[in-house]
Structures are given as structure tokens and as C-alpha cells.
Design an enzyme around this catalytic site. Structure first.
Site, PDB file in Angstrom:
ATOM      1  N   ASP A  13     125.145   3.327  -6.207  1.00  0.00           N
ATOM      2  CA  ASP A  13     126.159   3.765  -5.229  1.00  0.00           C
ATOM      3  C   ASP A  13     126.752   5.129  -5.567  1.00  0.00           C
ATOM      4  OD1 ASP A  13     125.872   1.439  -3.701  1.00  0.00           O
ATOM      5  OD2 ASP A  13     127.314   0.361  -4.936  1.00  0.00           O
ATOM      6  N   GLY A  40     119.655  -0.203  -2.216  1.00  0.00           N
ATOM      7  CA  GLY A  40     119.644   0.414  -0.894  1.00  0.00           C
ATOM      8  C   GLY A  40     120.269   1.783  -0.891  1.00  0.00           C
ATOM      9  N   HIS A  41     119.868   2.585   0.083  1.00  0.00           N
ATOM     10  CA  HIS A  41     120.463   3.892   0.325  1.00  0.00           C
ATOM     11  C   HIS A  41     120.994   3.899   1.756  1.00  0.00           C
ATOM     12  CE1 HIS A  41     118.840   5.320  -3.393  1.00  0.00           C
ATOM     13  NE2 HIS A  41     117.589   5.281  -2.996  1.00  0.00           N
ATOM     14  N   GLN A 223     118.526   1.811  -7.956  1.00  0.00           N
ATOM     15  CA  GLN A 223     119.523   1.402  -8.948  1.00  0.00           C
ATOM     16  C   GLN A 223     120.066   2.644  -9.696  1.00  0.00           C
ATOM     17  OE1 GLN A 223     116.307  -0.432  -9.266  1.00  0.00           O
ATOM     18  NE2 GLN A 223     117.056  -1.668  -7.611  1.00  0.00           N
TER      19      GLN A 223
END
Length: 252
Positions: A13, A40-41, A223
Site C-alpha cells: 500500500d 492489488g494495485h 506486496q
């Protein structure tokens, strides 16, 4: 020219997807080199939000070739759900290249991931339950199924049979679950063959030629550093190498 590697310094994140998108006009290839759909992006373009899990962020940038490299574990169902969602919004995904050496996440590994986590109770790791860890374990144990195996049904069936010999023992005798049939796994994987076929490439060769031609290759980590299996906050880590050194192996 050398490849650029984009990694997070914490637990994720940090905005890697946004950074990739900002660099989009200056790069030729974006490579996902580790992980699966357990990260996720989120990228916002012209007010439109796109959430990507398995696909590299570069798939949103016209002219960029997105690559899913050999270090990734691929859930084919998730892959095509993401592709369909992007195409429904008018985006072109035709340049996507997928390594023939990437490992696939079969349904039995998702089942094992979920039931083993519940079995651990208070000692659970916090896995996403998407079969990522068991699939990387299969890779290390040399019983994994790779993308290229889909194109020879007899080899695919032999590999599934060999894997299920031990996995069904675990499911039935330890976790009190039903055994998984070879046919259901094979059929599940084979349904994607024809759609997958034009995307499959020798991505190591593809990227090597790109670098030799002075094209810009960006390796985008899933990650982040503190989730790296070797250098992170073990055992609360992911199952792959999420640091810059991991890009060399994961991208081939």
C-alpha cells in the site's frame, strides 16, 4: 539498458501502482515478477478507478506490454475475470504476455489453503486463502503445474494425479474433507486453454531482447519488502520474494 525495479519498503500500500502509471509514458514493458492475486494495485485514470490483483498495472497504459513472468503464480479464473472487466470498460488487453513457466493455482491448493488456516486456530498466519502459499510450496517440492503443462493433457493429468495422491490424504485424514477428483481439476484447468494460448510466451527471451534493444523494462513488485519470505517479518510474510533482488529470478 538495465531494468527498473519498483518495490515497496514496508508491508504494501505504498502506491506502487500509481507510480507505475505515472511512469507509463516512459516505459515499454511492465513486469509482474512475484506473488499472485493476493495483492492489488489501485490506479485512478481520469477519475476512473481500476483495481488490479493479478494483472500488472502497465496493462492500463497504451503502448506498454504487460508481462506476467515466471515468478508469479496464476489463478486462471481470476486472470480472465480481470481481463473481462477491463475489456468491458473499453481497455485493450491484447498485448498481455504470460510466461510458459509460471505456475498455476489449481483448485485443490485453494481448498488446502483455507482449511489449513482454519485448522491452525489462534496460530493462523493470516493467509488470503487463495492458494498462493501451497502453490509456491508445490513449486519448491517439484510437483507444481505450469502454464505450459496445459498444452499436453496427458502430462497435465499425470501431474495432477501425482499431486492429489498426497493432498487427498491430507484433506481426508487430517481435515475430514472430501477427496478431490483428478477429472474435476483437469477439466477446470483445460477450459482456459484456447483463450490462454495466444498470450503464452517465453517471457525471459522477450525481456532479454527488449533490454538488448534499449527498451525500458519496469519490474513491479507485489506486496513489499517486509512481506518478503526471506527478509520480511517472518512468519507473517508472503510466499515469494518481494524485494528488488527477487526481480532477477522472478522475471527470468
Amino acid at each position: 539498458m538495465p531494468a527498473i525495479v519498483l518495490v515497496g519498503a514496508q508491508w504494501g500500500d505504498e502506491g506502487k501502482g500509481k507510480a507505475t502509471d505515472l511512469l507509463g509514458s516512459r516505459i515499454d514493458y511492465v513486469v509482474k515478477f512475484n506473488g499472485g492475486n493476493n495483492a492489488g494495485h489501485t490506479v485512478v485514470i481520469d477519475g476512473e478507478k481500476y483495481a488490479l490483483h493479478l494483472l500488472p498495472s502497465g496493462i492500463l497504459t497504451p503502448g506498454v506490454t504487460p508481462v506476467i513472468a515466471n515468478g508469479v503464480v496464476v489463478d486462471l479464473g481470476v486472470l480472465f475475470e480481470e481481463i473481462d472487466a477491463l475489456e468491458a470498460r473499453g481497455l485493450d488487453t491484447s498485448k498481455l504476455a504470460i510466461s510458459s513457466n509460471a505456475h498455476l493455482i489449481p483448485r485443490y491448493n485453494k481448498v488446502i489453503d483455507q482449511v489449513s488456516e482454519r485448522f491452525l486456530g489462534n496460530r493462523k498466519i493470516g493467509t488470503t486463502g487463495r492458494g498462493i502459499g501451497p502453490t509456491y510450496a508445490d513449486k519448491m517440492n517439484r510437483i507444481g503445474i505450469r502454464v505450459q503443462d496445459l498444452f499436453d493433457e496427458s502430462i497435465l493429468r499425470q501431474k495432477v494425479e501425482a499431486a492429489l495422491e498426497t493432498k487427498n490424504q491430507l484433506l481426508v485424514k487430517t481435515y475430514n474433507r472430501r477427496a478431490i477428483e483428478v477429472d474435476e481439476v483437469v477439466e477446470d484447468l483445460l477450459q482456459y486453454v484456447e483463450r490462454l494460448r495466444p498470450m503464452v510466451k517465453d517471457t525471459s527471451l522477450l525481456l532479454s531482447k527488449a533490454l538488448d534493444a534499449d527498451e525500458v523494462v519496469l519490474c513491479e513488485a507485489g506486496q513489499a519488502t517486509l512481506l518478503d519470505v526471506d527478509h520480511g517479518t517472518y512468519p507473517y510474510v508472503t510466499s515469494s520474494n518481494a524485494i528488488s533482488a527477487g526481480a532477477r529470478t522472478g522475471a527470468g
